[in-house]
Design an enzyme around this catalytic site. Structure first.
Site, PDB file in Angstrom:
ATOM      1  CB  CYS A   1      14.557  97.880  70.855  1.00  0.00           C
ATOM      2  SG  CYS A   1      15.915  97.661  71.993  1.00  0.00           S
TER       3      CYS A   1
ATOM      4  CB  CYS B   1      29.565  74.599  73.395  1.00  0.00           C
ATOM      5  SG  CYS B   1      29.593  76.104  72.424  1.00  0.00           S
TER       6      CYS B   1
ATOM      7  CG  ASN C   1      20.657  90.456  64.295  1.00  0.00           C
ATOM      8  OD1 ASN C   1      21.051  89.297  64.346  1.00  0.00           O
ATOM      9  ND2 ASN C   1      19.989  90.933  63.254  1.00  0.00           N
TER      10      ASN C   1
HETATM   11 ZN   LIG Z   1      31.027  77.426  73.622  1.00  0.00          ZN
END
Ligand SMILES: [Zn+2]
Length: 254
Positions: free
Chosen positions: A193, A250, A131
């Site tokens: 899956c 990020c 997940n």
């Molecule tokens: Zn990062």
């Protein structure tokens, strides 16, 4: 000090110079959280329990279904409709009664993980879920609490493995590699899956690789998947590795 029983049970790994009695003591003193007890978590948990990791916390909110048994090797047909975390704890206790097991029969959401990590310290987390939301939660909470993490996933015949050591300042994170927003728009909804299929032994390979990396982390050996995305192709039996760097854009650590 290891007991006589421990010296006997773990003799085949204690005789390895890379582990020895000192390494075995580190394993025995370790507390590890495993999130997801399916196709990856089954082999990973079996090996970590067998190796004598002192305390394992097992998190899974699902019950055993017949369609799980093709790949989730902790469970037998008569476990159908029972809580996975509970059955897993029983099976692992039978494999090794020397270790402590804690079953958490629930999904690991961010709030719960944060509470758990505020109450208890963990040496390592294994992300064995399929997940993506939970994977990103694990990434954020482990980073915030400076807990190393070993992550794996498998789609079809293709496996991925990557580890981060958030105890170090400049560690990249999972979101550097796969930012949450990009991932959500790139993949069809709820791809796992149950929607794309998976070959059982590929999960066995990747779950075993997670257990290997976990043992290396806990004993203090070099971890080959640290900041390196290891890709496994079950069709050709080939591994490839991509080195990761911190990503200044990020959303989690940039
Ligand atoms: Zn990062």
């Amino acid at each position: 000090m290891l007991s006589r029983k421990q010296l006997q049970r773990y003799s085949r790994q204690i005789m390895l110079p890379q582990i020895g009695e000192a390494g075995q003591e580190k394993l025995s003193n370790a507390r590890v959280l495993m999130v997801g007890l399916g196709g990856l978590g089954s082999p990973a948990a079996l090996y970590l329990a067998a190796a004598g990791v002192g305390e394992l916390h097992l998190v899974d909110g699902d019950k055993v279904e017949i369609s799980n048994l093709q790949r989730q090797v902790l469970y037998k047909t008569n476990h159908r409709e029972k809580d996975k975390a509970q059955v897993a704890a029983q099976q692992l206790t039978a494999a090794n009664p020397e270790i402590r097991l804690h079953a958490h029969c629930r999904m690991a959401d961010e709030g719960w993980l944060t509470d758990l990590f505020s109450q208890q310290s963990f040496d390592l987390v294994l992300d064995c879920t399929d997940n993506l939301d939970i994977r990103h939660s694990i990434n954020r909470v482990c980073r915030a609490h400076k807990i190393p993490v070993v992550m794996a996933s498998v789609r079809g015949f293709s496996g991925q493995l990557v580890s981060f050591d958030f105890r170090t300042q400049a560690s990249p994170c999972y979101a550097c590699l796969f930012p949450p927003a990009v991932e959500a728009s790139d993949l069809p909804e709820a791809e796992n899956c149950s929607t794309v299929g998976v070959i059982g032994p590929a999960l066995g390979m990747m779950g075993s690789a997670q257990a290997l990396e976990a043992i290396k982390f806990l004993v203090g050996l070099p971890v080959s998947s640290l900041n390196r995305l290891q890709l496994f192709e079950a069709a050709s039996l080939e591994w490839r590795a991509l080195s990761l760097a911190e990503n200044s854009t990020c959303p989690v650590c940039g």
